[in-house]
Design a protein around this motif. Structure first.
Motif, short mmCIF file in Angstrom:
data_model
loop_
_atom_site.label_atom_id
_atom_site.label_comp_id
_atom_site.label_asym_id
_atom_site.label_seq_id
_atom_site.Cartn_x
_atom_site.Cartn_y
_atom_site.Cartn_z
N ILE B 284 -11.88 43.65 6.05
CA ILE B 284 -12.75 44.34 7.01
C ILE B 284 -11.92 44.88 8.17
CG2 ILE B 284 -14.63 44.01 8.67
CD1 ILE B 284 -15.82 41.95 6.75
N GLY B 285 -10.98 44.06 8.66
CA GLY B 285 -10.14 44.47 9.79
C GLY B 285 -9.30 45.70 9.44
N LEU B 286 -8.74 45.71 8.23
CA LEU B 286 -7.91 46.84 7.83
C LEU B 286 -8.76 48.10 7.74
CD1 LEU B 286 -5.70 45.17 5.07
CD2 LEU B 286 -5.10 45.66 7.44
N MET B 287 -10.01 47.92 7.28
CA MET B 287 -10.91 49.06 7.18
C MET B 287 -11.16 49.63 8.58
SD MET B 287 -14.37 48.96 4.98
CE MET B 287 -15.41 48.32 6.27
N VAL B 288 -11.42 48.73 9.55
CA VAL B 288 -11.64 49.18 10.93
C VAL B 288 -10.39 49.91 11.44
CG1 VAL B 288 -11.94 48.38 13.30
CG2 VAL B 288 -13.30 47.37 11.48
N GLY B 289 -9.22 49.31 11.20
CA GLY B 289 -7.98 49.92 11.67
C GLY B 289 -7.79 51.31 11.08
N ALA B 290 -8.14 51.46 9.80
CA ALA B 290 -7.94 52.74 9.14
C ALA B 290 -8.90 53.81 9.69
CB ALA B 290 -8.14 52.59 7.64
N CYS B 291 -10.02 53.35 10.25
CA CYS B 291 -11.02 54.30 10.77
C CYS B 291 -10.66 54.80 12.17
CB CYS B 291 -12.40 53.65 10.86
SG CYS B 291 -13.17 53.38 9.29
N THR B 292 -9.72 54.13 12.83
CA THR B 292 -9.47 54.47 14.23
C THR B 292 -8.10 55.11 14.39
OG1 THR B 292 -8.67 52.22 14.57
CG2 THR B 292 -10.95 52.64 15.12
N ARG B 293 -7.85 55.65 15.59
CA ARG B 293 -6.59 56.36 15.81
C ARG B 293 -5.70 55.65 16.84
NH1 ARG B 293 -5.57 60.63 13.33
NH2 ARG B 293 -7.23 61.61 12.12
N THR B 294 -6.30 54.79 17.66
CA THR B 294 -5.50 54.11 18.68
C THR B 294 -5.84 52.62 18.68
OG1 THR B 294 -7.13 54.32 20.44
CG2 THR B 294 -5.60 56.15 20.16
N VAL B 295 -4.92 51.84 19.25
CA VAL B 295 -5.14 50.40 19.32
C VAL B 295 -6.37 50.10 20.19
CG1 VAL B 295 -4.16 48.23 20.12
CG2 VAL B 295 -2.74 49.86 18.91
N ALA B 296 -6.51 50.85 21.29
CA ALA B 296 -7.66 50.62 22.17
C ALA B 296 -8.97 50.87 21.42
CB ALA B 296 -7.56 51.52 23.40
N GLN B 297 -8.97 51.95 20.64
CA GLN B 297 -10.16 52.26 19.84
C GLN B 297 -10.44 51.14 18.84
OE1 GLN B 297 -9.93 55.78 17.39
NE2 GLN B 297 -10.69 57.05 19.06
N ALA B 298 -9.39 50.68 18.18
CA ALA B 298 -9.55 49.62 17.19
C ALA B 298 -10.14 48.38 17.83
CB ALA B 298 -8.21 49.30 16.54
N PHE B 299 -9.67 48.08 19.03
CA PHE B 299 -10.14 46.88 19.72
C PHE B 299 -11.65 46.99 19.99
CE2 PHE B 299 -11.02 44.42 23.53
CZ PHE B 299 -10.51 43.19 23.15
N VAL B 300 -12.07 48.15 20.47
CA VAL B 300 -13.49 48.34 20.79
C VAL B 300 -14.33 48.33 19.51
CG1 VAL B 300 -15.18 49.93 21.76
CG2 VAL B 300 -13.00 49.57 22.92
N VAL B 301 -13.86 49.07 18.50
CA VAL B 301 -14.64 49.17 17.26
C VAL B 301 -14.70 47.81 16.55
CG1 VAL B 301 -14.77 50.28 15.00
CG2 VAL B 301 -14.12 51.62 17.00
N ALA B 302 -13.62 47.04 16.62
CA ALA B 302 -13.59 45.75 15.91
C ALA B 302 -14.65 44.78 16.44
CB ALA B 302 -12.20 45.12 16.03
N ASN B 303 -15.08 45.01 17.69
CA ASN B 303 -16.10 44.12 18.23
C ASN B 303 -17.40 44.18 17.44
OD1 ASN B 303 -14.99 42.76 20.52
ND2 ASN B 303 -14.75 44.79 21.42
N PHE B 304 -17.66 45.34 16.84
CA PHE B 304 -18.92 45.49 16.12
C PHE B 304 -18.97 44.61 14.87
CE2 PHE B 304 -21.66 47.85 13.14
CZ PHE B 304 -22.86 47.64 13.80
N PRO B 305 -18.00 44.77 13.93
CA PRO B 305 -18.02 43.84 12.79
C PRO B 305 -17.87 42.39 13.23
CG PRO B 305 -16.01 45.16 12.80
CD PRO B 305 -16.93 45.77 13.81
N LEU B 306 -17.10 42.16 14.29
CA LEU B 306 -16.92 40.78 14.76
C LEU B 306 -18.28 40.19 15.15
CD1 LEU B 306 -14.50 38.79 15.41
CD2 LEU B 306 -15.10 39.25 17.77
N GLY B 307 -19.08 40.98 15.86
CA GLY B 307 -20.42 40.52 16.26
C GLY B 307 -21.26 40.19 15.04
N LEU B 308 -21.24 41.08 14.05
CA LEU B 308 -22.01 40.83 12.82
C LEU B 308 -21.52 39.56 12.15
CD1 LEU B 308 -22.11 44.39 11.16
CD2 LEU B 308 -23.87 43.27 12.51
N LEU B 309 -20.19 39.41 12.06
CA LEU B 309 -19.63 38.26 11.36
C LEU B 309 -19.94 36.96 12.09
CD1 LEU B 309 -16.10 39.66 10.39
CD2 LEU B 309 -18.11 39.46 8.95
N MET B 310 -20.05 37.05 13.43
CA MET B 310 -20.28 35.82 14.19
C MET B 310 -21.77 35.44 14.22
SD MET B 310 -17.43 34.84 16.10
CE MET B 310 -17.62 34.75 17.85
#
Ligand SMILES: Nc1ncnc2c1ncn2[C@@H]1O[C@H](COP(=O)(O)OP(=O)(O)OP(=O)(O)O)[C@@H](O)[C@H]1O
Ligand SMILES: [Mg+2]
Lengths: 254, 390
Positions: B284-310
């Protein structure tokens, strides 16, 4: 054009209303150092990215050794690109990243190792081979950036502003290195440094707003009929910079 | 071969990123320690507020019956099958005081014993046909699951006392049997299953940022020029992340064990489940990383799946089941697309019910299938967005 290493014809790239590259044509012969000159925003990087298959074009053809280049389908292995921005792996040492990229190009470990060491020596980085790229100075990083374009021994070397930010010593070293490359390979480079271009290039193309303004050897450009008026005005042979500014700049026209 | 080169390179880079790795590894063990100090000596216990208004009544032989006091004592003395007290009784002076404590969640339920309690009981004892009846009031917050449990347990204890006091004998006798080893589990033990999964869910960040960093620096362009395949890249990167995940899981288990956690089933089985979960989370994390262009973007976007997973997997708190179809006797719903759902179930089964790996085969299969799915999706996105020609 039949014997050209690279033949670009009527190349077009549009960003909305802006034609970043607007019907550009030129040819690069094997073993030549070809300079693409132009002011900021002239379309040099855009042209290079299309040649390397990174960017889709909106018109025109690009032939590499007679074979058409399509976006994403280039014979990338035969082209080595040194991007305008410095792209290195900060957390790898100089040697590690050359070796890694070599392996990614499918080179056996031994070959990648040997080539990495050669390139570092050629570009004056042998002392820093074991330093993390993140700890290098700007000029050293730029030289590493060039080395990374060459690990797989490409036939066509494309250097987007290789000389930016280099001190005189490094500039001489890089210039000699580029000249030595041309013994076995073809080099396409971009630059703003007219002096540099005059010294290193066999042919230069001056472009502005995506269009070709002139294409010839530096000697032809500075001695040609087009610039005789410049020579008269200054009572001396015009430099490539004079020609460049007369073709592209407003400053001389005013 | 190229995957191996990516693996070696990523291992070096990750190893040199000491802070990020240290934080990723320390996260769950820190929570183990916090949980230990917060919950280690509490069993799942329920506080019950009791207002005893009973005035008592004189029996025929002149002694006084204090049924209210007796009920309070019998609730307090009641033991569950585990030998633990049913509830802890908190005596309060007034119903108002009790309600305040309910609102503050100091107590789970409030019982009000009426003034005529003893009198009614005596009348029934003398004349079993009498219609005497005393109203025992039960109050609580219906959205608080502890209320239901504390209330039921308190009423059962009250019933038992009344049956005995009136000499009627109850028509029913309830025998409680704890499932598996659930009687021996402390709150700390129970929280651990979630924490083990939590340790690997955090890898969503590390995984997505590893890819995003490569895109942001432009290195992905260089790799694209080398005609790298998405699969080689993902396999190499995730092999490193799996190593980090296994280290995180082992550290978390070690920390839990050091603070007294015990598992009923084999610990290695729980570790195996967690490792497979880590793979799917990395996907899932790699998928998020592949969807984004910057580390900052990845950090923000990763919160969404993280919320679902938690929050939608039973990791933080139990969820009501949402089942759409039944597969091999297991209800399956939308949350089953989130790997931790299966991990939490499997680890609970192993640690609390004491089953082995063979008994959680359904969850394991689900985890493996999800891992494959997320990896394939990640590879497809990476190829489309960053490795194919623009
Ligand atoms: N992704 C993009 N979207 C929109 N416009 C773009 C994009 N990339 C480039 N351009 C525009 O295309 C034109 C040519 O840009 P390009 O980068 O090729 O110039 P250049 O000759 O390399 O300039 P420099 O010497 O400053 O590097 C510029 O006007 C630029 O703003
Ligand atoms: Mg440029």
């Amino acid at each position: 054009m039949g014997d050209a290493m690279l033949a670009v014809t009527g190349l077009v790239k549009r960003y909305g209303a802006l034609a970043a590259v607007d019907g550009l044509s030129f040819a690069v012969r094997p073993g030549e150092v070809f300079g693409l000159l132009g002011p900021n925003g002239a379309g040099k990087t855009t042209t290079i990215r299309m040649i390397c298959g990174e960017l889709r074009r909106d018109g025109g053809t690009i032939l590499l050794h007679g074979t058409a280049v399509e976006a994403g389908r280039t014979d990338r292995v035969r082209v080595g690109l040194c991007p305008q921005e410095i792209v290195v792996w900060d957390k790898l040492t100089c040697f590690e990243q050359l070796r890694f990229l070599g392996e990614m190009y499918g080179l056996p470990g031994r070959v990648a190792t040997a080539r990495g060491e050669r390139l570092l020596a050629d570009l004056g980085l042998a002392d820093r081979a074991r330093s993390l790229a993140g700890t290098l100075s700007g000029g050293m990083r730029r030289r590493l950036n060039i080395a990374l374009a060459l690990v797989h021994d490409p036939e066509l070397v494309v250097l987007d502003e290789p000389g930016a930010g280099l001190d005189p010593q490094s500039r001489v070293r890089v210039r000699e290195f580029i000249r030595s490359l041309a013994q076995h390979r073809t080099v396409l480079l971009t630059t703003h440094e007219m002096d540099e271009a005059a010294r290193v290039c066999d042919q230069v193309a001056i472009i502005d707003r995506g269009r070709l303004l002139a294409c010839a050897s530096p000697a032809e450009l500075t001695g040609g009929d087009d610039v005789r008026h410049l020579a008269r005005a200054r009572a001396a042979t015009p430099s490539l910079e004079d020609v460049f500014l007369s073709l592209t700049g407003r400053a001389l026209r005013q | 071969m190229k995957a191996l080169a990516v693996f070696r390179k990523t291992l070096r880079e990750t190893g040199r990123d000491r802070w990020v790795v240290a934080l990723t590894l320390a996260f769950a063990p820190c929570f183990v320690i916090i949980y230990f100090f917060a919950f280690s000596d509490t069993m799942p216990a329920y506080q019950l507020a009791v207002v005893n208004l009973d005035r008592g009544a004189a029996e025929a032989d002149g002694t006084r019956l204090h049924a209210g006091d007796d009920i309070v004592a019998s609730i307090a003395a009641a033991k569950r099958a585990s030998g633990r007290p049913v509830v802890e009784v908190v005596a309060v002076d007034s119903a108002e005081d009790g309600r305040r404590r309910l609102r503050d969640h100091d107590v789970a339920a409030l019982v009000v014993l009426p003034a005529d309690l003893s009198a009614s009981l005596l009348r029934l004892r003398v004349d079993p046909a009498s219609s005497a009846s005393a109203a025992v009031h039960l109050e609580g917050d219906l959205t608080n699951p502890k209320y239901i449990i504390a209330g039921t347990l308190a009423m059962a204890a009250t019933d038992a006392y009344v049956s005995e006091a009136t000499g009627r004998g109850g028509p029913l006798r309830v025998v409680e049997t704890p499932l598996g080893a659930s009687a021996e589990r402390s709150d700390f033990d129970l929280a651990m299953a979630g924490l083990f999964v939590f340790a690997v869910v955090m890898l969503v960040y590390l995984a997505s940022m590893t890819v995003a960093r490569e895109v942001e620096s432009g290195a992905m362009r260089r790799l694209r020029q080398s005609r790298m395949r998405a699969l080689d890249y993902l396999v190499g990167v995730s092999a490193v992340l799996v190593l980090v995940a296994v280290a995180a899981v082992l550290l978390t288990f070690a920390a839990a064990w050091a603070f007294g956690f015990t598992s009923q089933g084999p610990v290695w089985a729980a570790i195996a489940v967690t490792a497979v979960t880590a793979m799917s989370v990395i996907g899932i994390g790699l998928m998020v990383g592949a969807c984004t262009r910057t580390v900052a973007q990845a950090f923000v976007v990763a919160n969404f799946p993280l919320g679902l997973l938690m929050f939608l997997t039973g990791l933080m708190f139990p969820l009501p089941p949402v089942h759409l179809v039944t597969i091999a006797g297991h209800g399956v719903g939308p949350f089953d697309l989130l790997p931790p759902t299966h991990a939490v179930v499997a680890i609970n089964q192993i640690c609390t019910m004491g089953v082995g790996l063979g008994d959680v085969w359904f969850e394991l299969v689900a985890l493996v299938v999800l891992t494959g799915g997320y990896f394939a999706a990640g590879a497809a996105v990476l190829h489309r967005r960053h490795l194919r020609g623009a």
